[in-house]
Write an enzyme that holds these catalytic residues in place. Structure first.
Site, mmCIF file in Angstrom:
data_model
loop_
_atom_site.group_PDB
_atom_site.id
_atom_site.type_symbol
_atom_site.label_atom_id
_atom_site.label_comp_id
_atom_site.label_asym_id
_atom_site.label_seq_id
_atom_site.Cartn_x
_atom_site.Cartn_y
_atom_site.Cartn_z
ATOM 1 N N LYS A 137 0.011 -12.222 8.522
ATOM 2 C CA LYS A 137 -0.967 -11.397 7.808
ATOM 3 C C LYS A 137 -1.472 -12.252 6.664
ATOM 4 O O LYS A 137 -0.720 -12.574 5.736
ATOM 5 C CB LYS A 137 -0.299 -10.129 7.268
ATOM 6 N N THR B 180 0.831 -1.199 0.000
ATOM 7 C CA THR B 180 0.000 0.000 0.000
ATOM 8 C C THR B 180 0.869 1.254 0.000
ATOM 9 O O THR B 180 0.595 2.220 -0.712
ATOM 10 C CB THR B 180 -0.915 0.001 1.238
ATOM 11 N N TYR C 46 3.753 -12.447 5.765
ATOM 12 C CA TYR C 46 2.670 -11.897 4.936
ATOM 13 C C TYR C 46 2.383 -12.861 3.783
ATOM 14 O O TYR C 46 3.252 -13.104 2.954
ATOM 15 C CB TYR C 46 3.135 -10.530 4.423
#
Lengths: 316, 316, 316, 316
Positions: free
Chosen positions: B173, B59, B145
């Site tokens: 995550k 992001t 992740y």
């Protein structure tokens, strides 16, 4: 980078610093930073009364770092010690691009002031020199570093005079000598002596604010006394043999050798630095005995290292 | 680097974080970081109750940063906000060398935890994947992740199981879905949902600790409520159109467009990201009106930007 | 950079290449390039009839190189072999900035064509993808590489159609399958198969120009025959077990293991790649015997390496 | 890197070079290289009889390049001109690590010889200096560069004597003066004068092989005559005003100004270099007229540029 200046250090807070140590960067056997030893070195500086450290100066071998290592070390120092000591990042370069980039990054990770050298080796005209400094002066508190014996080019007083138009100019680290120091202090410009052998007179006879010291890496308490305790010719005389020993070869060769023998860093040298020869290493141990081990950093016995104890690294 | 671990964040402190924002990196027109806008974004996250930020995640466009920019941004965030918010550095890479180097540097500048991706694009065997993670796990608290839609390769539960042997593993995550979330929580492994649309159920029905959120960049207060206020299907339903809008194109295209229209960042995109088309930009303004401008970050009126308002940069 | 285009390779010369090897990058025990072994590998490719090499592709582990290593390897290959083989630099990246910089540099050091991937991992919109490719297309002959199993995102035919407006587009390296190959060749777009197992049919039944091959690293002569000698189902069948073995784990794990056992590279792996397990290593030796040692590169006996023979490097 | 030495240039071929131009690097308005102008400059050097170029020397502003730019420029020059002119890469540094890395890369992309400076600014002991040079000498033909006015430290003859043990030592570029030149030539060590004003006497009275020239950038044909045509005091006298003009400020300030006014480069300066002032720019035009426009590179009329014509770049 556009950045918020709320957290900016006041230039006035930089101007009053009296004992500033050009901190050594210690290495692991593979040449990477030994941050644990580094943290110990900085902690000892704080304990003995240094008010600021220069990170990655010529003493800290900034010239042997990649910029990412260099900025990381500044950020690390700010994070772990920024509340106890001012962190001055040597973000200067002979390339204006690099100086701009590094100085932006240094202030972004929280350094309190930048140390800037004139373009060594490549050199430039007076106008180019001023343009170089003006490219970075707006970013935060700035100290200009003049050492013609390294750069091949003096920063003349008229260049400094031009730069005083910026409120960010904190002062000058001057290595040319005490006449130059006196010239600046008489004209209201803050000066730090960049020569340990001259700093006592610079401070007490010529108006210098203090010193940016190599010697304080090994005897921070004595250097604190020299800068804070009033005129003290006998302490100055006591330190002179150590100072002469440290600068027998280009700094930080002596300092690196000394700290290794004091047991506070591993005996690892990044080339092109190599340790002082055995005879000088013996001399150092004698100097420590004369001045008193208790005045030096570290708690191990000082010892003479063998040639084989040293690790020299060219790739890291 | 050998480093002192006194200041190390406890992995347990990472495990309990519930609202973690994958923070946007804003840019100046020349493509460099806009740190002033960034500081405002982080401040708003803190004000609205985010407990941690991921710096330079997908992001935050870590993939478009040079490593020196990336580490600088981590160090900056720690220095200015590290007392108020946990700083999780996305120091992962598909290159083990880069992951090692960046993670060392990230912890050196004070990040509280590292986020690590499996080797995307290049991919590797299960054994290689585990070796990759093991190369960095010893350095500090670590979150793994998993996002196969980006990496082209799932991190299977048996890989995670192996990694739980390290006390530094804080959790996962997970973007594969709530069945996987459930599998982990039933086995005592901490999980954050990596999908905003699923995070409500992940949190309240499947045992997830919380969310690593994109949406919280724009509505941090509502995401805080969603993660802390108990089961709330109506709030979830209210947010779904916004979430769908944000992920209409690969993230962070929607987020970048939204924040620019909210007036909290300049409308500058680093390629290969380009803004959403006009029709979608109009939709966003309507979504803001429906959900309530007061729930969104910033204080300016939301507005529909024209194509000409956007600056796309390829060289920076 | 503004550059003289006198020396530019004609895109037409790229379009006709039939056997292109995605060349392996061999390493020294400390992880640096083993250029002597590399030069031998390239020489063997030339001797056996490969017409081009891809430097620093996924097979050559470009994703594990720093950009300066990568560009150096392209320049090196051009200098030493550019008269005998076309040099295609994989100067693609998921960062448009990096792709622009690397492609400029690659053409500056003389590469004949660039290979460009769509933005993997970060991904983007269709419009962003096209902008990404357009940022580099003007620089010289370009091949677009589509491998959604790695990138997480297909490059759809309509994106390619848009790019055909540039005279620099040489064609597409396509891994989606032979239906897609056929679609392109029916529309006059040059295609190379990116899948060794499908390349025979791609070439002889679906109009592909040739192959960008991994397998040709080990059996260049047979791959030459497969691409030049007309339809040859029995040769295809003979090669299939080897191809399946090579792709049992993500490429280049199998290839690295194979070349080490053939004695043409040192058994050094940059992480996150690790060798295939012993059972598979035994299988390879048997495959070599079945296909015939004389068809493989190198002159040493093929042998089964022990676990201890391999060196895995994470820092280099 | 382990590399094949088949293609290595013989050190003897370097020793006989008489006219070597320290070639200027021209820039685009955004500060990147202008390779088209560069190629023209190199072509003119070849046309007028220069036998070698130094790429990224102090004249070529290697100190303002990133290493990837620097190596790319070496590789580019080799690729496009390596058959017509010897390419000497200035891969020296005050950091041994950087010198090692750059020199490996420079030889890998085909440079014929390396130019190495002693560690300027950081400086070191004699032993450290020798270790520095020894770290790179094994890689290929090497010229040592001594210019204490830039480095702050002389390379003494005893250091050179030690280095002559390597067959790769081609010779010394000496700027200390003709007494030193004479000392070397009397001891069988190849020397090039690094001072244009002294090169005539160095060549014809003190045994120097030739010159590494700045002035040859603007008047290559006359410098060719000066080095090849026998003792020629009148030509020397004719050139002296130009040489003095070029070195009025630290090189390459004068050269950059001159080439811009000759119309062969764009008037773009990378800081910290800035153009000579108007009065000096007028002087140059007069010098061109006196010496004859036909003796200078380029075909446009020489003209006095205005202050506004120049572009100074700090970020690039």
């Amino acid at each position: 980078m556009r950045t918020s200046f709320e957290n900016k250090t006041a230039t006035e807070d930089i101007k009053s610093l009296r004992l500033i140590t050009a901190i050594k960067t210690p290495y692991l056997p593979d040449g990477r930073f030994d941050l644990e030893a580094y943290d110990d070195l900085v902690s000892m500086q704080i304990a003995y009364g240094a008010e600021a450290v220069i990170v990655g100066g010529t003493t800290g071998e900034g010239q042997l770092m990649s910029w990412d290592e260099h900025i990381m070390l500044i950020g690390h120092t700010v994070n772990y010690f920024g509340g106890s000591v001012k962190v001055i990042g040597n973000t200067g370069s002979n390339s204006t691009r690099e100086a701009i980039h590094a100085t932006e990054q240094g202030f972004a990770v929280g350094m309190h002031a930048a140390l800037h050298i004139n373009p060594y080796y490549g050199k430039t005209s007076l106008e180019g020199m001023v343009s170089h400094f003006e490219s970075v002066l707006s970013m935060g508190p700035t100290i200009i570093y003049n050492v013609p014996s390294r750069t091949g080019q003096d920063i003349p007083p008229r260049a400094i005079r031009t730069l005083t138009q910026s409120a960010n100019l904190a002062g000058v680290k001057e290595c040319v000598g005490n006449d130059r120091v006196k010239h600046y202090t008489e004209n209201g410009i803050v000066v730090w002596s960049g020569n340990d052998d001259e700093c006592h007179d610079a401070r007490w006879s010529h108006g210098a604010t203090g010193v940016m010291s190599v010697t304080s890496n090994v005897v921070p308490g004595l250097m604190r006394k020299l800068m804070f305790g009033g005129k003290n010719p006998s302490l100055h005389a006591k330190l002179m043999p150590l100072i002469e020993w440290l600068f027998h070869e280009p700094n930080p060769i002596g300092l690196n050798t000394a700290l290794a023998q004091l047991g506070v860093i591993r005996p690892v040298f990044r080339l092109p630095y190599v340790p002082l020869p055995l005879a000088k290493r013996v001399e150092f141990v004698n100097l420590v005995k004369e001045i008193g081990r208790e005045n030096f950093v570290g708690e191990k016995d000082v010892r003479v290292l063998d040639d084989d104890d040293f690790i020299l690294v060219g790739r890291y």
